[in-house]
Scaffold this motif. Structure first.
Motif, PDB file in Angstrom:
ATOM      1  N   ILE A 159       0.872  -1.175   0.000  1.00 34.10           N
ATOM      2  CA  ILE A 159       0.000   0.000   0.000  1.00 34.10           C
ATOM      3  C   ILE A 159       0.915   1.232   0.000  1.00 34.10           C
ATOM      4  O   ILE A 159       1.650   1.445   0.978  1.00 34.10           O
ATOM      5  N   PRO A 160       0.926   2.044  -1.028  1.00 37.87           N
ATOM      6  CA  PRO A 160       1.880   3.170  -1.096  1.00 37.87           C
ATOM      7  C   PRO A 160       1.662   4.202   0.009  1.00 37.87           C
ATOM      8  O   PRO A 160       2.613   4.689   0.604  1.00 37.87           O
ATOM      9  N   LYS A 161       0.388   4.538   0.286  1.00 39.85           N
ATOM     10  CA  LYS A 161       0.086   5.563   1.283  1.00 39.85           C
ATOM     11  C   LYS A 161      -1.126   5.141   2.106  1.00 39.85           C
ATOM     12  O   LYS A 161      -2.067   4.535   1.585  1.00 39.85           O
ATOM     13  N   MET A 162      -1.101   5.483   3.368  1.00 40.45           N
ATOM     14  CA  MET A 162      -2.259   5.254   4.220  1.00 40.45           C
ATOM     15  C   MET A 162      -2.241   6.270   5.361  1.00 40.45           C
ATOM     16  O   MET A 162      -1.198   6.857   5.675  1.00 40.45           O
ATOM     17  N   THR A 163      -3.394   6.466   5.966  1.00 34.86           N
ATOM     18  CA  THR A 163      -3.490   7.429   7.057  1.00 34.86           C
ATOM     19  C   THR A 163      -3.131   6.759   8.379  1.00 34.86           C
ATOM     20  O   THR A 163      -3.091   5.531   8.491  1.00 34.86           O
ATOM     21  N   TYR A 164      -2.906   7.596   9.399  1.00 34.90           N
ATOM     22  CA  TYR A 164      -2.627   7.056  10.729  1.00 34.90           C
ATOM     23  C   TYR A 164      -3.769   6.155  11.193  1.00 34.90           C
ATOM     24  O   TYR A 164      -3.543   5.093  11.772  1.00 34.90           O
ATOM     25  N   ALA A 165      -4.999   6.604  10.944  1.00 37.53           N
ATOM     26  CA  ALA A 165      -6.161   5.838  11.397  1.00 37.53           C
ATOM     27  C   ALA A 165      -6.205   4.472  10.731  1.00 37.53           C
ATOM     28  O   ALA A 165      -6.484   3.454  11.377  1.00 37.53           O
ATOM     29  N   GLU A 166      -5.932   4.442   9.434  1.00 35.54           N
ATOM     30  CA  GLU A 166      -5.930   3.160   8.713  1.00 35.54           C
ATOM     31  C   GLU A 166      -4.822   2.255   9.244  1.00 35.54           C
ATOM     32  O   GLU A 166      -5.019   1.047   9.429  1.00 35.54           O
ATOM     33  N   ALA A 167      -3.659   2.839   9.485  1.00 34.75           N
ATOM     34  CA  ALA A 167      -2.540   2.050  10.008  1.00 34.75           C
ATOM     35  C   ALA A 167      -2.863   1.508  11.391  1.00 34.75           C
ATOM     36  O   ALA A 167      -2.520   0.364  11.722  1.00 34.75           O
TER      37      ALA A 167
END
Length: 818
Positions: A246-254
């Motif tokens: 996954i190239p990018k994700m938000t803190y919440a998703e992580a």
């Protein structure tokens, strides 16, 4: 300033450490200001736990583990450091440190106890050893490095094993220390200290947490977590082979991914980074040029709805239910208050709008304690019978789809449950937060891998699907089918987004399995050398246990024993495709039962090649009925073998010779009597009758045979051919009489009303069957819509190529529908 962290797998061996040193040299050469955190060498923490446990049990074998521990670090020094003076200094420092550990372990051995406080001190030797050795290697490599024991700067309470950080004090210590030490600091991960200098540890993922604390204290520009995978993947790559970064994700998703089992990030790591809005990069030590995953506050509402799929492998589901819960305030508070008082962590909560039941998931080890705690809290209501005893279900897993953008796209839950349902996976419980950040489903533990693959395919590979085939029967039809799959697979991948994997094969002697796909170039050799003898029950059991998504069972035989397993196979949510007519022409109730099970399980039971080989006979009939047409009459030449035989009766060759040729070409069943008796044709018209909705059984079909007396009772196939040769004049007479009348012989099946019949007929030029040639079949549908000119389906009705092609087409159709 950047904070880099390297995990145990990255520093597992000296050659890997050399690779890290090269990475850090590039950072230093480029002018980057950085500090670096190291975990213990791979496997060392487990070894320290084991030797402490043995010592506490009075097992002097702990000494052998200690010797191996000490030797491993001395060996690393020898392999990594080439400067003699530096090597001697490092080795001497390690011996002093390890002597302290040795004495500590001996003390544990004497008192037969390893308290949490003592264990934290024991475990600290892992990180202290690795970080010190690597700091010396960096010095030798020209990087001005300095060893930093994190106990000097990270301060906690005395909750040994999972200490709580004093952020204010720690950040102050970090800033002060780094302002006075401009060199590259090589920091021990995982460890910290409490008041009085007592060693503590930060718990699971502690080295990542150390890096995040340093970054927050230093207001760093970025945190880089270097591990053995290329960032955060869409799913666990050990279970989902097609998972990707996954190239990018938000803190919440992580955070959600980490909570649901993603091992790359641990929840505490994210908190300091989130508070200071410091981006986090997950990178691969073994592919340093790969960008990996960036975790930040950046959100893109136009991006993918689902970012990742994760799972918790083993949970227990507890359910509190009863009429006394409806409309009563405080029920949830009492339940979860009792669990909190018992120190039980809740993984998932779900409640129906009826308020009749509340379910929650916990770790299996906590299930019994949870049951006791809740039942104690509701003892009065349980005694009165208005609340039931807590129900505990075990051997379950939680699977979750995660993504901030799910809230913006309708139909996400529908796609989730459709993917699960099509693969026979039952949802025991469902939970979805109002933020729609994740949708969680509790399923049977045995279905976890299958669910992960099915969901990954549905959300990330919706334009790509993998079909898993289990094929029984690799003779003429089966072997041809495998050749066709091999030849066409590339086309299917590129044009249809579909990959067909043959994962199970069986013939009359052996069976072979490979979950990753059997090599279709060498399948004959592989099957020949397979060690497992054929056992249909075992084959079906293995197929069930592999539990692969989009599984299809293909039966290319005429074997009644194999057909008897269809019910079990369909009930396991595995689709069936077969040219074997035995199941569909058996008792009507069993035929209907198979179709009902397929409907109930949401799988396909397909048998197009039962009638007309590769011709679209059954599908055409279904289309007519489904579109509202009424079938008035069906006539057909339904045997490719008999068509071939009668078309070659020209008076120049004996009948027996023509039958032998048909058998050799694969047009007939292995025993030609099945064809010549008309029984095979009777089965086909019976199947067509059933497809129109008429409940006929085999005895309801009127069959008029044409073979001479005694032919069907022959002791063997060869004896049967002997009789045909002896009756050459009889067969020649049939041909001569038809020829005299200007007609040809055909075995014709008829369905009219609720009556079905099969018999040999002499047909003239005005009959559509007159022009048949080769092994052609012809089926004529007389319907309300096709009353003046009937609908005709005509083409080759026998032969391995067309039958295999029919099965192959059916497999693709099943894949398209699933």
């Amino acid at each position: 300033m950047k904070v880099l962290k390297f995990g145990g797998s990255s520093v597992g061996q000296p050659d890997r450490i050399r690779g890290i040193v090269e990475i850090l040299k590039k950072y230093y050469a480029s002018g980057d200001h950085f500090t670096v955190v190291f975990s213990a060498f791979g496997g060392v923490t487990d070894s320290l736990i084991e030797m402490s446990t043995l010592a506490a049990q009075g097992e002097d074998r702990y000494g052998q583990l200690f010797d191996a521990f000490a030797e491993r670090h001395q060996q690393a020094i020898t392999e990594l450091l080439t400067n003699d003076a530096l090597r001697r200094e490092t080795a001497q420092q390690m011996r002093r440190s390890h002597e302290v550990l040795k004495n500590l372990l001996y003390g544990i051995f004497l008192v037969r106890e390893a308290s949490p406080r003592t264990m934290d001190y024991v475990l600290s030797f892992g990180e202290r050893s690795s970080a010190y050795i690597i700091s010396q290697k960096l010095l030798e490599a020209g990087v001005p490095a300095e060893f930093l024991d994190a106990r000097r700067i990270i301060k906690t309470d005395k909750t040994f094993g999972n200490a709580k950080v004093n952020f204010e004090k720690s950040y102050q210590k970090i800033r002060e220390y780094y302002s006075e030490h401009p060199k590259v600091q090589v920091v021990t991960g995982f460890i910290s200290s409490a008041k009085g200098g007592l060693t503590t540890t930060l718990g699971r993922g502690g080295s990542d947490y150390t890096a995040s604390l340093l970054a927050a204290g230093l207001d760093a520009d970025a945190i880089e977590i270097w591990t053995d995978v290329s960032g955060v993947l869409t799913a666990d790559p050990r279970r989902v082979k097609k998972a990707f970064t996954i190239p990018k994700m938000t803190y919440a998703e992580a955070m959600e991914m980490s909570h649901f089992g993603a091992k790359v990030i641990y929840p505490p790591t994210l908190m300091p980074a989130l508070q200071k809005r410091i981006p986090l990069y997950i990178k691969n030590t073994f592919e340093p040029e790969f960008e990996g995953t960036k975790v930040s506050e950046e959100s893109n509402p136009e991006g993918a709805a689902v970012r990742g799929i994760s799972s918790i492998n083993n949970v227990a589901l507890c359910t509190v239910s009863g009429t006394g819960m409806f409309g009563v305030p405080g029920i949830a508070g009492r339940i979860f208050g009792s669990l909190a008082a018992a120190g039980i962590n809740v993984i998932l909560i779900t409640q129906g709008s009826s308020e009749h039941a509340i379910s929650f998931a916990v770790q299996p080890a906590s299930a019994d304690a949870a049951k006791v705690a809740v039942e104690d809290a509701f003892a009065f209501e349980i005694e009165r019978g208005v609340v039931n005893a807590v129900k505990v279900e075990r051997e379950l897993s939680v699977v979750a789809i995660i993504g901030e953008n799910m809230r913006y796209q309708p139909g996400i839950s529908g796609r989730l449950f459709r993917a699960l349902g099509q693969n026979g996976i039952n949802a025991v419980a469902i939970a979805q937060g109002s933020s729609e950040l994740n949708v969680s489903v509790v399923i049977a533990k045995e279905d976890e891998t299958k669910a992960l693959n099915a969901l990954h395919e549905a959300f990330f590979l919706s334009d790509h699907k993998t079909l898993h085939l289990f094929i029984v029967g690799v003779g003429l039809i089966g072997g041809t089918l495998l050749s066709q799959i091999k030849k066409q697979n590339e086309y299917l991948r590129e044009r249809r987004g579909m990959e067909v994997k043959v994962v199970g094969l069986a013939n009359s002697k052996k069976m072979l399995f490979d979950a990753e796909g059997i090599d279709l170039e060498n399948w004959r050799t592989a099957l020949q050398h397979a060690e497992t003898k054929i056992d249909l029950a075992v084959f079906v059991g293995r197929m069930r246990d592999l539990n692969l998504s989009n599984s299809i069972f293909v039966d290319n035989t005429a074997n009644s024993q194999i057909a008897s397993f269809y019910e079990t196979i369909l009930d396991e949510s595995i689709s069936v495709s077969t040219p074997n007519k035995i199941a569909t022409s058996s008792g009507y109730l069993q035929y209907q039962r198979l179709k009902n099970i397929a409907d109930k399980r949401g799988v396909q039971f397909r048998y197009e090649t039962n009638v007309g080989a590769g011709l679209p006979v059954i599908s055409t009939l279904r289309d007519l009925i489904d579109s509202g047409d009424r079938i008035n009459k069906i006539e057909g030449v339904l045997s490719g073998s008999l068509s071939f035989i009668f078309n070659n009766m020209d008076g120049s060759r004996p009948f027996a010779e023509i039958v032998r040729e048909a058998k050799e070409k694969g047009f007939t069943e292995p025993d030609p009597r099945t064809d010549l008796s008309g029984k095979d044709v009777a089965r086909k018209i019976l199947i067509l009758a059933r497809e129109t909705g008429i409940a006929l059984d085999a005895e309801d079909v009127s069959l008029s045979g044409f073979l001479p007396e005694g032919a069907m009772e022959a002791e063997s196939i060869e004896a049967f051919f002997t009789i045909l040769e002896e009756e050459a004049a009889y067969f020649d007479g049939l041909y001569r009489q038809a020829e005299k009348d200007g007609k040809v012989l055909r075995m014709v099946a008829t369905l009219e009303g609720e009556k079905a019949s099969v018999g040999i007929q002499s047909v003239g030029k005005d009959n559509p069957f007159y022009t048949l040639s080769g092994s052609d079949n012809m089926i004529v549908f007389y319907t309300d819509r096709y009353s003046v000119r009937p609908l005709v389906v005509r083409g080759p009705g026998a032969g391995a190529e067309v039958t295999a092609a029919g099965v192959f087409a059916e497999i693709i159709q099943i894949g398209t529908l699933s």
